[in-house]
Scaffold this active site. Structure first.
Site, PDB file in Angstrom:
ATOM      1  N   CYS A  52      19.873 -16.029  -0.928  1.00  0.00           N
ATOM      2  CA  CYS A  52      20.433 -16.227  -2.280  1.00  0.00           C
ATOM      3  C   CYS A  52      19.419 -15.795  -3.335  1.00  0.00           C
ATOM      4  O   CYS A  52      19.760 -15.124  -4.313  1.00  0.00           O
ATOM      5  CB  CYS A  52      20.771 -17.702  -2.518  1.00  0.00           C
ATOM      6  SG  CYS A  52      22.008 -18.356  -1.393  1.00  0.00           S
ATOM      7  N   CYS A  85      17.930 -21.439  -0.410  1.00  0.00           N
ATOM      8  CA  CYS A  85      18.479 -20.343   0.407  1.00  0.00           C
ATOM      9  C   CYS A  85      17.764 -19.035   0.075  1.00  0.00           C
ATOM     10  O   CYS A  85      17.902 -18.500  -1.027  1.00  0.00           O
ATOM     11  CB  CYS A  85      19.987 -20.267   0.152  1.00  0.00           C
ATOM     12  SG  CYS A  85      20.766 -18.678   0.448  1.00  0.00           S
TER      13      CYS A  85
END
Ligand SMILES: [Zn+2]
Length: 149
Positions: free
Chosen positions: A72, A69
């Site tokens: 993230c 991600c």
């Protein structure tokens, strides 16, 4: 004098009892001698989760994330810096939703990153989406329960 707080060790998950006035003195685990506040977010597994989220007396901030991600990874340095600003008022942890799908599904995590704040097993607040450092700190402080250590 206030009762000592129960605090799970980030390294061995042993429950330590720490007097409130010693929290800022960089306490170490009575079993493994690891620092109870490592000044960085530590990874939680499903096995360790309840010791930290339920049986510990400090609020627990969890970053639900995954290695693939992008947002993230973008937020990770800010989250790591937030640990230095927020400890020892609470502790910061990370749950890799790919490695720990049981935790992601237990809490119904639909998008990542998602920050969630827990105390004594209760979820106090949740916020999806990457945030810069100042927002992480402000959001967290806003949602701490009144009178939290
Ligand atoms: Zn330990």
């Amino acid at each position: 004098m206030a009762d000592p707080l129960q605090l799970a060790c980030p390294h061995c998950n042993a429950i330590n009892r720490v007097p409130v006035q010693r929290l800022a003195d960089d306490p170490v685990c009575g079993r493994c001698r690891s620092r109870l506040f490592p000044s960085a977010p530590f990874a939680l597994t499903v096995a360790a989760f309840d010791a930290h989220a339920q049986r510990s007396d400090l609020p627990l901030l969890v970053d639900f994330w995954a290695p693939w991600c992008g947002p993230c990874r973008t937020m990770a340095p800010a989250y790591a810096q937030a640990a230095a600003l927020l400890e020892p008022q609470l502790r910061l942890t990370k749950v890799d939703t790919e490695a720990e799908p049981a935790l992601a599904s237990r809490f119904g995590i639909r998008s990542i990153p998602t920050l969630a704040l827990f105390l004594h097993g209760r979820e106090l607040a949740r916020q999806a989406g990457a945030m810069p450092l100042q927002s992480i700190v402000q959001w967290t402080r806003q949602h701490l329960p009144p009178g939290a250590a």
